[in-house]
Enzyme design. Structure first.
Site, PDB file in Angstrom:
ATOM      1  CD  GLU A 126      51.540  38.038  24.361  1.00  0.00           C
ATOM      2  OE1 GLU A 126      52.351  37.144  23.951  1.00  0.00           O
ATOM      3  OE2 GLU A 126      50.349  37.759  24.461  1.00  0.00           O
ATOM      4  CG  HIS A 168      32.419  53.873  42.705  1.00  0.00           C
ATOM      5  ND1 HIS A 168      31.738  54.225  43.493  1.00  0.00           N
ATOM      6  CD2 HIS A 168      31.957  53.519  41.547  1.00  0.00           C
ATOM      7  CE1 HIS A 168      30.382  54.323  42.694  1.00  0.00           C
ATOM      8  NE2 HIS A 168      30.414  54.017  41.602  1.00  0.00           N
ATOM      9  CE  LYS A 182      55.623  29.796  26.967  1.00  0.00           C
ATOM     10  NZ  LYS A 182      55.067  29.401  25.761  1.00  0.00           N
TER      11      LYS A 182
END
Length: 356
Positions: A238, A254, A350
């Site tokens: 951000e 792993h 948005k």
């Protein structure tokens, strides 16, 4: 790729048009004020009588829940989970404590979760600067903490974290000694005095130099620093407008470690800037794994930095790295000539969602 760019405060003011520098510098004050706000809220809830704690929130409003979960992993007698979604888990019922956290008070996912928690008769506490969430808290007679608004949610971490930590202590979930708050306050102020000087050589600037032009890859233990790791990535994304990734020990040993064996295009690995976050409470085998991993792959990365948390108390060590990561992401933004505050793609998203 060490940057040779000299920064002055004038340079920062020119780039940082909306004052993120001042908000990050205000973290010590925000943390202290957040504690005072929460201490003034009357809470008669004993969370130990509940089956679980669920924090609902998004982005900067959710990260405090993750930080609490990591802090409390060996203290809380009930499980803590963070829900970043519209819907609550099926396990949420009338013996669930829900903390609804939305900086603006209008985050649609958090409001959806709040309404569902009401329907399921959960015990609810709210944290917001205003908006619909506080209106609903007042309507239902629920306890709430109102934190200051007028800033980016990610810049309010000092308020939201301190409030949630105090609430958790009041409800019997965790222990936080008074000395921890005092130590954290002193260390945050010392760090801020150090890191806020753009003309000096300090750790925040050194980390930024190492990742500019690269993809920050944040490694840490799957323990106290798991959520701090997430915070670092979010701040680079951000504030710095950079892709960032990360992983946790021991799991990365792993699987992900094999990615460093990539052949045919070794230059891709040189585009990675690794940052390892370390804490004295890291399991001894994890500490050994960190050392061995570095010996195997650090020369394959474009840069490699290891950062140790500071302080005696767990709270202090956690916030010491949050503060450092915030400053490092700011300097990465300034070195790239990027204003850290605007979130153009999020705003566009948005706006598009609001039309449907």
């Amino acid at each position: 790729m060490q940057s040779q760019t000299n920064l002055t405060l004038s340079d920062i003011r020119r780039i940082d048009t909306q004052g993120m520098y001042d908000l990050v510098a205000g973290f010590p004050d925000h943390f202290k004020q957040g504690r005072a706000i929460a201490e003034a809220v009357s809470l008669s809830i004993d969370a130990r009588t509940m089956r679980q704690l669920v924090v609902i929130g998004m982005g900067g409003s959710a990260i405090s829940g993750d930080l609490l979960r990591c802090y409390a992993v060996d203290q809380s007698r009930i499980p803590i989970q963070v829900v970043r979604h519209y819907a609550l888990p099926a396990s949420v019922d009338d013996r669930t404590l829900v903390v609804a956290s939305s900086f603006s008070g209008n985050t649609e996912e958090s409001l959806s979760g709040f309404e569902e928690a009401i329907a399921r008769k959960a015990t609810i506490v709210c944290i917001a600067s205003g908006g619909q969430l506080l209106d609903l808290a007042r309507k239902h007679g629920l306890p709430y903490a109102q934190i200051p608004g007028g800033m980016s949610p990610r810049a309010a971490i000092g308020y939201s974290l301190a409030v949630l930590m105090v609430f958790a202590r009041k409800m019997g979930l965790i222990q936080v000694a008074d000395g921890a708050w005092d130590e954290a306050d002193a260390l945050l102020r010392a760090q801020t005095a150090r890191y806020s000087d753009p003309a000096s050589t300090h750790l925040a600037r050194t980390i930024a130099d190492g990742v500019v032009g690269r993809i920050p890859l944040v490694y840490s233990s799957n323990g106290l620093l798991e959520a701090v790791n997430l915070r670092w990535r979010g701040q680079f994304q951000e504030n710095s407008k950079m892709m960032a990734a990360g992983n946790l020990y021991p799991e990365l040993n792993h699987n992900e470690i094999m990615g460093w064996e990539q052949t045919g295009a070794p230059s891709l690995q040189k585009h990675m800037g690794v940052i390892v976050l370390r804490d004295r409470e890291d399991h001894p085998r994890i500490q050994h794994r960190m050392n061995v991993t570095r010996s195997l792959i650090d020369t394959r990365a474009g840069s490699w930095a290891e950062v140790q948390s500071e302080g005696d108390h767990r709270l202090t060590r956690m916030v010491s790295l949050i503060n450092l990561g915030d400053w490092a992401s700011l300097y990465a933004a300034y070195l790239r000539g990027v204003d850290p505050t605007p979130i153009g793609l999020i705003d566009q998203l948005k706006d598009a969602l609001a039309k449907v």
